[in-house]
Design a protein around this motif. Structure first.
Motif, short mmCIF file in Angstrom:
data_model
loop_
_atom_site.label_atom_id
_atom_site.label_comp_id
_atom_site.label_asym_id
_atom_site.label_seq_id
_atom_site.Cartn_x
_atom_site.Cartn_y
_atom_site.Cartn_z
N ARG A 151 3.79 11.21 -0.91
CA ARG A 151 4.98 10.62 -0.24
C ARG A 151 5.07 10.68 1.25
N TYR A 185 0.83 -1.28 -0.17
CA TYR A 185 -0.06 -0.25 -0.03
C TYR A 185 0.61 1.19 0.06
N ALA A 186 2.17 1.21 0.76
CA ALA A 186 2.93 2.39 0.58
C ALA A 186 3.30 2.69 -0.76
N THR A 220 2.42 10.34 3.25
CA THR A 220 1.57 9.15 3.90
C THR A 220 2.32 7.97 3.50
N ALA A 221 3.05 7.72 2.15
CA ALA A 221 3.55 6.28 2.07
C ALA A 221 4.70 6.16 2.92
N LYS A 266 0.76 4.36 -2.51
CA LYS A 266 0.85 5.62 -2.30
C LYS A 266 1.97 6.76 -2.69
N TYR A 267 2.97 5.99 -2.81
CA TYR A 267 4.14 6.69 -3.22
C TYR A 267 4.05 7.07 -4.98
#
Length: 411
Positions: free
Chosen positions: A348, A338-339, A350-351, A342-343
């Motif tokens: 960035r 999930y990271a 949040t990731a 998000k990235y």
């Protein structure tokens, strides 16, 4: 239907299939790495399904209400009413009447919430919290009044009533159990799921599937569903088109209560064969969380309920420390994936936060042999809070959800 819309639907379906395959492969890999063969065994998955169904019924009930613009925090109380209704009517009239009694008691709770929020304009949260408090007190009084003098009864409990029958699919069940025991990568994990779905499945579990599919069809494929959802998006516009907004809100909240009541019946007739005051244990709230996590969509509610049900089911199993430890690795892998998503979407910060949490879970997994038993009971609630915090940014609730509405406001 336009060609581009058909293409989007097909792409979505293919994506869901690929994601499901990736999840199964990841679970199989974690099973092999940790040696925790119970992580996808038929017994564990059956416990997960039993734990997920009452949460799913509460979540689908919340979906009905919130799609019509009413926040139903009272799901917990309506489930409590359903536990008493199921026990009382099943004891005196049999399990099928017990289901009707549970749905009826939940419906009464929904009706009370509808009267307060729709007719009198009471704040939805205040009304829901009041229903939860009143329901807990009411079933305590009802249990003492009606169960204390019964055989198998007491001031806070009741047992000895007939429960619903189980269904086993001949041939399929035995074959799936046989394959699941061989610990073949991915194959045995799929077989474990098949075995859990075909071995000693309660009739109420089958009804849950029918109700979820029926809800998805009714709310998204019929004119009735379109009108009901319009009440949650823009009730003033719906009113100008001739929709009786009050009636649709009443129907939605009463159906919501009935679903929650059936969730209570599941607890007293499937998850357990007895009634106890306060038996829901916060599952109404977890159902609400599953609905939010599922972005107010039936498929999302199912996914959220299964996830929360899996953690709840594991927490109830004996000697579950190694299982919860393997769950740490599984969650860490999903968080890292999930990271990355998000990235790539340029989020960035949040990731980075999600990746840091994943690393901490990996460290915890690497430095312990088993998770303390005190933590395993907290697992469902910790997962609930954590998932809502992580997934909150992508959610889109109905536009008029929780907002006051008065007839004639469109003018």
């Amino acid at each position: 239907m336009a060609t581009d819309q058909i293409a989007r639907i097909r792409t979505y379906r293919y994506t869901m299939i690929l994601m499901a395959l990736a999840v199964v492969a990841t679970i199989a890999a974690v099973r092999v790495i940790t040696g925790a063969d119970r992580i996808s065994s038929p017994g564990t998955l059956r416990a997960a399904i039993i734990a997920a169904c009452p949460i799913l019924l509460a979540g689908i009930g919340g979906l009905w209400a919130e799609r019509a613009g009413i926040v139903n925090i009272g799901l917990e109380g309506q489930m409590l009413l359903g536990t008493w209704g199921a026990a009382f009517f099943a004891y005196h009239h049999g399990p099928y009447v017990g289901l009707l009694g549970a749905a009826g008691m939940g419906l009464l709770g929904g009706l009370l919430h509808a009267v307060a929020t729709v007719s009198f304009g009471v704040d939805h949260i205040i009304s829901g919290v009041a229903i939860n408090i009143i329901s807990l007190g009411a079933i305590g009084f009802l249990a003492k009044s009606f169960f204390e003098d019964l055989e198998g009864g007491g001031p806070r409990n009741l047992s000895g009533y007939e429960t619903l029958p189980n269904i086993t699919v001949p041939g399929v069940s035995d074959a799936a159990l046989s394959v699941a025991e061989r610990n073949i990568f991915v194959v045995s994990d799929v077989a474990g799921a098949v075995a859990a779905l075909t071995t000693r499945v309660s009739l109420l579990t089958v009804l849950v599937v029918v109700l979820v599919v029926g809800t998805a069809w009714l709310l998204w494929r019929t004119a009735f569903g379109l009108r009901l959802r319009s009440c949650g998006e823009n009730p003033q516009a719906a009113e100008t088109l001739g929709v009786d907004v009050y009636r649709y809100k009443y129907v939605a909240v009463m159906v919501s209560g009935a679903f929650a009541g059936l969730g209570g019946a599941y607890l007293t007739m499937v998850a357990s064969s007895s009634f106890t005051v306060g038996q829901t244990g916060g599952r109404g709230y977890i159902g609400l969380a599953a609905m939010i996590f599922g972005n107010w969509r039936p498929s999302g509610v199912v996914a959220g309920s299964l996830m929360f049900g899996y953690t709840d089911g594991i927490s109830l199993l004996p000697n579950n420390g190694p299982l919860v430890r393997s769950l740490l690795l599984l969650i860490a892998i999903f968080l890292l994936a999930y990271a990355v998503v998000k990235y790539r979407s340029t989020e960035r910060v949040t990731a980075g936060v999600i990746a840091a949490i994943a690393v901490l879970l990996l460290v915890w997994f690497a430095t312990t042999d088993a998770v303390p038993s005190a933590f395993t009971g907290m697992t469902p609630y910790v997962i609930t809070l954590f998932v809502l915090a992580v997934a909150g940014a992508r959610l889109r609730m109905p536009a008029a959800d929780g907002k006051p509405y008065r007839r004639g406001g469109a003018g």
